[in-house]
Design a protein around this motif. Sequence first.
Motif, PDB file in Angstrom:
ATOM      1  N   LYS A 173      29.318  53.041  36.999  1.00 23.64           N
ATOM      2  CA  LYS A 173      29.653  52.541  35.663  1.00 23.64           C
ATOM      3  C   LYS A 173      30.703  53.423  34.998  1.00 23.64           C
ATOM      4  O   LYS A 173      31.683  52.926  34.417  1.00 23.64           O
ATOM      5  CB  LYS A 173      28.404  52.476  34.795  1.00 23.64           C
ATOM      6  N   LEU A 174      30.530  54.738  35.104  1.00 24.33           N
ATOM      7  CA  LEU A 174      31.491  55.671  34.518  1.00 24.33           C
ATOM      8  C   LEU A 174      32.827  55.584  35.235  1.00 24.33           C
ATOM      9  O   LEU A 174      33.893  55.614  34.603  1.00 24.33           O
ATOM     10  CB  LEU A 174      30.939  57.096  34.582  1.00 24.33           C
ATOM     11  N   ALA A 175      32.791  55.460  36.572  1.00 23.63           N
ATOM     12  CA  ALA A 175      34.025  55.373  37.349  1.00 23.63           C
ATOM     13  C   ALA A 175      34.839  54.141  36.941  1.00 23.63           C
ATOM     14  O   ALA A 175      36.067  54.199  36.823  1.00 23.63           O
ATOM     15  CB  ALA A 175      33.696  55.326  38.836  1.00 23.63           C
ATOM     16  N   ARG A 176      34.140  53.037  36.710  1.00 22.99           N
ATOM     17  CA  ARG A 176      34.833  51.810  36.290  1.00 22.99           C
ATOM     18  C   ARG A 176      35.452  51.960  34.906  1.00 22.99           C
ATOM     19  O   ARG A 176      36.507  51.395  34.618  1.00 22.99           O
ATOM     20  CB  ARG A 176      33.848  50.641  36.308  1.00 22.99           C
ATOM     21  N   GLN A 177      34.776  52.713  34.066  1.00 24.54           N
ATOM     22  CA  GLN A 177      35.321  52.948  32.732  1.00 24.54           C
ATOM     23  C   GLN A 177      36.580  53.798  32.796  1.00 24.54           C
ATOM     24  O   GLN A 177      37.543  53.566  32.055  1.00 24.54           O
ATOM     25  CB  GLN A 177      34.272  53.618  31.852  1.00 24.54           C
ATOM     26  N   LEU A 178      36.578  54.781  33.698  1.00 21.49           N
ATOM     27  CA  LEU A 178      37.732  55.661  33.843  1.00 21.49           C
ATOM     28  C   LEU A 178      38.918  54.937  34.469  1.00 21.49           C
ATOM     29  O   LEU A 178      40.071  55.241  34.158  1.00 21.49           O
ATOM     30  CB  LEU A 178      37.358  56.886  34.688  1.00 21.49           C
ATOM     31  N   CYS A 179      38.626  53.996  35.362  1.00 22.88           N
ATOM     32  CA  CYS A 179      39.693  53.271  36.050  1.00 22.88           C
ATOM     33  C   CYS A 179      39.306  51.798  36.172  1.00 22.88           C
ATOM     34  O   CYS A 179      38.815  51.360  37.225  1.00 22.88           O
ATOM     35  CB  CYS A 179      39.950  53.889  37.429  1.00 22.88           C
ATOM     36  N   PRO A 180      39.510  51.013  35.114  1.00 21.96           N
ATOM     37  CA  PRO A 180      39.099  49.599  35.122  1.00 21.96           C
ATOM     38  C   PRO A 180      39.771  48.771  36.212  1.00 21.96           C
ATOM     39  O   PRO A 180      39.210  47.773  36.665  1.00 21.96           O
ATOM     40  CB  PRO A 180      39.522  49.117  33.726  1.00 21.96           C
ATOM     41  N   ILE A 193      21.748  60.187  51.371  1.00 19.90           N
ATOM     42  CA  ILE A 193      21.240  58.996  50.726  1.00 19.90           C
ATOM     43  C   ILE A 193      22.235  57.859  50.956  1.00 19.90           C
ATOM     44  O   ILE A 193      23.426  58.088  51.081  1.00 19.90           O
ATOM     45  CB  ILE A 193      21.069  59.219  49.203  1.00 19.90           C
ATOM     46  N   ASN A 194      21.743  56.629  51.030  1.00 19.05           N
ATOM     47  CA  ASN A 194      22.623  55.500  51.229  1.00 19.05           C
ATOM     48  C   ASN A 194      23.369  55.187  49.935  1.00 19.05           C
ATOM     49  O   ASN A 194      22.934  54.372  49.130  1.00 19.05           O
ATOM     50  CB  ASN A 194      21.818  54.285  51.685  1.00 19.05           C
ATOM     51  N   LEU A 195      24.489  55.856  49.747  1.00 18.41           N
ATOM     52  CA  LEU A 195      25.242  55.721  48.506  1.00 18.41           C
ATOM     53  C   LEU A 195      25.856  54.340  48.335  1.00 18.41           C
ATOM     54  O   LEU A 195      26.301  53.976  47.255  1.00 18.41           O
ATOM     55  CB  LEU A 195      26.351  56.778  48.451  1.00 18.41           C
ATOM     56  N   PHE A 196      25.889  53.553  49.402  1.00 20.35           N
ATOM     57  CA  PHE A 196      26.489  52.233  49.302  1.00 20.35           C
ATOM     58  C   PHE A 196      25.571  51.253  48.578  1.00 20.35           C
ATOM     59  O   PHE A 196      26.006  50.241  48.076  1.00 20.35           O
ATOM     60  CB  PHE A 196      26.815  51.691  50.695  1.00 20.35           C
ATOM     61  N   ILE A 247      34.236  53.113  46.620  1.00 20.93           N
ATOM     62  CA  ILE A 247      33.262  52.626  47.597  1.00 20.93           C
ATOM     63  C   ILE A 247      31.890  53.156  47.217  1.00 20.93           C
ATOM     64  O   ILE A 247      31.714  54.348  46.950  1.00 20.93           O
ATOM     65  CB  ILE A 247      33.639  53.070  49.021  1.00 20.93           C
ATOM     66  N   GLY A 248      30.913  52.256  47.192  1.00 24.00           N
ATOM     67  CA  GLY A 248      29.557  52.663  46.822  1.00 24.00           C
ATOM     68  C   GLY A 248      28.764  51.490  46.299  1.00 24.00           C
ATOM     69  O   GLY A 248      29.061  50.332  46.607  1.00 24.00           O
ATOM     70  N   GLY A 249      27.742  51.779  45.500  1.00 18.48           N
ATOM     71  CA  GLY A 249      26.938  50.728  44.911  1.00 18.48           C
ATOM     72  C   GLY A 249      27.762  49.907  43.942  1.00 18.48           C
ATOM     73  O   GLY A 249      28.395  50.455  43.037  1.00 18.48           O
ATOM     74  N   VAL A 250      27.774  48.592  44.124  1.00 13.39           N
ATOM     75  CA  VAL A 250      28.672  47.750  43.338  1.00 13.39           C
ATOM     76  C   VAL A 250      28.149  47.468  41.929  1.00 13.39           C
ATOM     77  O   VAL A 250      28.905  47.024  41.068  1.00 13.39           O
ATOM     78  CB  VAL A 250      28.934  46.408  44.069  1.00 13.39           C
ATOM     79  N   SER A 251      26.868  47.711  41.686  1.00 17.03           N
ATOM     80  CA  SER A 251      26.329  47.490  40.339  1.00 17.03           C
ATOM     81  C   SER A 251      26.643  48.685  39.453  1.00 17.03           C
ATOM     82  O   SER A 251      27.037  49.757  39.929  1.00 17.03           O
ATOM     83  CB  SER A 251      24.808  47.288  40.405  1.00 17.03           C
ATOM     84  N   ASP A 252      26.458  48.517  38.142  1.00 15.81           N
ATOM     85  CA  ASP A 252      26.706  49.612  37.212  1.00 15.81           C
ATOM     86  C   ASP A 252      25.763  50.784  37.457  1.00 15.81           C
ATOM     87  O   ASP A 252      26.057  51.918  37.080  1.00 15.81           O
ATOM     88  CB  ASP A 252      26.553  49.118  35.765  1.00 15.81           C
ATOM     89  N   ARG A 253      24.614  50.511  38.065  1.00 17.71           N
ATOM     90  CA  ARG A 253      23.648  51.574  38.344  1.00 17.71           C
ATOM     91  C   ARG A 253      23.914  52.252  39.681  1.00 17.71           C
ATOM     92  O   ARG A 253      23.201  53.173  40.066  1.00 17.71           O
ATOM     93  CB  ARG A 253      22.229  51.001  38.332  1.00 17.71           C
TER      94      ARG A 253
END
Length: 396
Positions: A53-60, A338-341, A25-31
Motif C-alpha cells: 500500500k505504501l509502495a503504491r502511494q510512493l509510485c502510483p 516467507i512467501n512474499l508474493f 513484485i509481491g502481494g497484489v493487495s494493499d495488505r
Amino acid sequence: MDLDTFFVSCERLTDRRLEGKPILIGGVSDRGVVASCSYEARKFGIHSAMPMKLARQLCPEAIVIKGNASTYSKKSEEVTEIIREWVPLFEKTSIDEFYIDLSGMDRFFNGFKLASELREKIIDGTGLPISFGLSENKTVSKVATGEAKPNNKLKVDHGFEKIFLSPLAVNKIPMVGEKTYQSLRDLGIRKIMTIQQMPVELMEKVFGKNGVTIWEKANGIDRSPVVPYSERKSISTERTFDRDTIDVIKLKGILLAMTENLAFQLRRGQKLTSCVTVKVRYSDFNTHTLQSRIPYTSADHMLIPTVLNLFNRLYNKRLLVRLIGVRFSHLVNGGYQINLFEDATEMINLYQAMDKVRDKYGDRTVMRAAGIEAKTISRFNPFKGEPPPLLPNRRM
C-alpha cells in the motif's frame, strides 16, 4: 555474484514491455508486501519488505505483479548449474546470490578474467543480468558487488580493502541492520572510515560481540570460508506408533505438527526447501514414499498443504499404519523465508513473533491446534549435527 533485481529480471524475460518501467513484485493487495522492485521503483524510495500500500502511494504508476515463485526457482537452478560446471567450489546463500572460491586458481587462470567470463556465460545462457565483486574475502566481495550494480563487476585488490570500504556508509557493512545503523548514527558514526579509526574495545563495549564483528568487517577482515553448496542436505522427522493405527485425524494431526516444527527449524537455520517427501509404513512393514518439488520456501502454510496432499495420495484406508515421516530436501541457504508474493504483513509478523517465542521458550511452545496431540516429534537436525532432545509439550 548477485543476480540484479532477480524477480524483476525474470518477469522482464517473459514480457519485454516491462523494460525501463517501475515494477513492484509481491502481494497484489494493499495488505501485501513488496518482494522485489526494479531500480526505476527504487528511485521513489521503495524497497523490499515494504507494505504494498505504501509502495503504491510512493509510485502510483508502478506496475504491480504477483510473481511466480516456481519460475524464479527454475531460473535460479539454471544459474546454479552454469556455476557448477565452471568452478570447483561455490556456496549458494540465497535464490539469487552466490559466493565462489577462486583461491589458488591464479596459478592457472586470471581470477578476474575467469569471473568475467563466467558472468558473461550466465548472461548469455539465461538472459539475466548479474553483478560480481572480487576480493580476498566474503565481506569485501559482497560490498563490492553492491557497488558494482547494476549489471557490472568490480575488483578490490589485496591490501586495498580498507581504502575501498572507508568512504562508504556504515549500513553497507553486511549484518548492520536498521536498528544497528540507527545506533551508529546516534553515536555520530556515518562512514566506515570512522569505525576503522575506533579501538575495537570501544565497539565491543557499546555493541558487545557484534561490535567486534562489525569492526572486523569495517576493516576488511572476514575469515569465514566458502561453504560447498550441496543439494543433498535434508531435514526430516519420523514417528513410529506403539500401536498401529487407522485414525486418519490423528495421522494428519501428527503430520501437521511435524511439518510445522520442521519449517521452524528451516527458518531458524536460514534454510529453504524445494523438495517435500512423505513416508508411510504399514503394519505389514511395506514402506511407501512420495515426493513433490515446490518453489523454495520455509513457510508452514506453504508446506503443510503439500505434505497433506502427498499423504492423501499415499494412504491406503484398508491397512494399519505403523510409521509416518516427513522430509525436506534440496535445501539452500536463504533469507527469503516467507512467501512474499502472497502473504500480508500480518502473516510475516505472525511468523516472526511465533519464531521469537519458540527460540526463547522451546520449539513446541506455539503450535496449531490440529497438531497439539503430537506430544513428541523425533527429528534429525542437520544444522546442529546431532538429533536434539525431545522437548516437553507446552500449551499456550
